[in-house]
Design an enzyme around this catalytic site. Structure first.
Site, mmCIF file in Angstrom:
data_model
loop_
_atom_site.group_PDB
_atom_site.id
_atom_site.type_symbol
_atom_site.label_atom_id
_atom_site.label_comp_id
_atom_site.label_asym_id
_atom_site.label_seq_id
_atom_site.Cartn_x
_atom_site.Cartn_y
_atom_site.Cartn_z
ATOM 1 N N CYS A 125 0.888 -1.151 0.110
ATOM 2 C CA CYS A 125 -0.031 -0.108 0.112
ATOM 3 C C CYS A 125 0.772 1.131 -0.094
ATOM 4 O O CYS A 125 1.811 1.336 0.687
ATOM 5 C CB CYS A 125 -1.005 0.147 1.209
ATOM 6 S SG CYS A 125 -2.422 -1.261 1.025
ATOM 7 N N CYS A 165 -3.501 0.390 -3.245
ATOM 8 C CA CYS A 165 -4.197 0.834 -2.144
ATOM 9 C C CYS A 165 -3.482 1.973 -1.423
ATOM 10 O O CYS A 165 -2.119 2.151 -1.793
ATOM 11 C CB CYS A 165 -4.285 -0.467 -1.141
ATOM 12 S SG CYS A 165 -2.725 -1.161 -0.741
#
Length: 325
Positions: A145, A227
């Protein structure tokens, strides 16, 4: 007058022309030597015949290959990269064993076969995203992420940046992108051969070709994997830094998951010696902001992101804009 007939030749062992000493010696030689000589002659003849067959087969094979490649050469784009298999396999092993050893269990030969099977024996203008799914399953890897870096018309700088900031990843820094970055590939319907003569051009021939469909497919996967905060590097030296016709504008932004990606951070970079034609306040960036707002993703934009600007100034240290950093 009576004509005298010449005397007849005598018959018997002494008849016939006189033999030279060499011929006489040959007649008196051991019969086994003569048999051995014959065998050697036959052996030489057989070897020569075999060589001629091999040479003929090689020449015929070369001519057939050249003819086959001429038959395959029907597209407007450049042909498959020479030694494609060796390059892809070499990059796969280098990536999985050296760059990302956590992926060392990936089977590079199986990956190559899945890649090749997409386009050999196929209609080169009828390749689909589904064709590449087996390859994506074999090359799948986790994208941390906040570490995804997209780019549009700024690939060189983006890749330079991830080299000094290896925690960030562009698509070409993943296994599937790294293996084929900068390469070309295609086959021919009904053939197991690569077409080294020409491949379909996405503008002049068809866009459902092996190369174009590949980059659309893996770009979609890369966007879906993002993400947290995602970054994109844009080229502000172009009249429109954001284009809805680019891979980023037509594929990647529409496959960012609003539930996973909280912010898209844009870095508007300008060439050191180029003109500044676009900025974070331009109409093209406002269009990008509007698309993301409709999709529920926040958007920030920064002109000439300082860490990337410093990288540009490494090779332009005397430029006036670099003295103000």
């Amino acid at each position: 007058m009576t004509t005298q007939r010449p005397p007849d030749q005598e018959s018997g062992p002494s008849a016939g022309p006189l033999l030279s000493p060499r011929a006489a010696a040959a007649l008196q030689a051991d019969p086994m030597d003569a048999e051995s000589c014959c065998r050697r002659r036959w052996r030489c003849l057989l070897i020569c015949a075999a060589l001629l067959v091999v040479i003929g087969a090689v020449v015929a094979g070369v001519l057939l290959h050249v003819r086959r490649q001429r038959e395959l050469a029907k597209w407007r784009g450049p042909g498959s990269t020479t030694h494609l298999a060796e390059i892809v396999l070499g990059r796969c092993f280098a990536y999985t064993q050296l760059k990302r050893p956590e992926l060392r269990d990936k089977d590079c030969h199986q990956i190559w076969n899945a890649f090749k099977n997409v386009f050999v024996h196929k209609n080169q203008c009828n390749i689909t995203e589904e064709d590449y799914q087996p390859l994506l399953k074999l090359t799948n890897q986790n994208i941390p992420c906040g570490k995804s870096l997209f780019w549009s018309k700024s690939g060189n700088l983006a890749h330079q940046y991830t080299k000094v900031q290896p925690q960030l990843l562009t698509l070409e820094d993943t296994l599937v992108g790294y293996m084929v970055d900068g390469l070309r590939w295609c086959g021919d319907e009904g053939s197991s051969e690569l077409n080294s003569g020409s491949c379909p051009d996405w503008k002049e021939d068809c866009n459902n070709n092996p190369n174009f469909v590949f980059w659309k497919t893996v770009s979609k996967w890369f966007a879906e994997s993002a993400c947290g905060v995602a970054q994109v590097m844009l080229n502000g030296s172009l009249p429109e830094a954001f284009s809805k016709n680019s891979i980023f504008g037509s594929v990647e932004i529409y496959n960012l998951h609003p539930g996973k990606v909280s912010v898209l951070q844009a870095w508007m970079m300008h060439d050191i010696e180029g003109k500044s034609r676009d900025s974070c306040s331009s109409s093209s960036i406002n269009e990008l902001r509007s698309i993301l707002k409709q999709r529920g993703i926040n958007f920030n934009c920064q002109n000439d992101y300082r860490p990337a600007k410093l990288l540009q100034c490494v090779s332009h240290s005397e430029h006036a804009s670099c003295s103000r950093i």
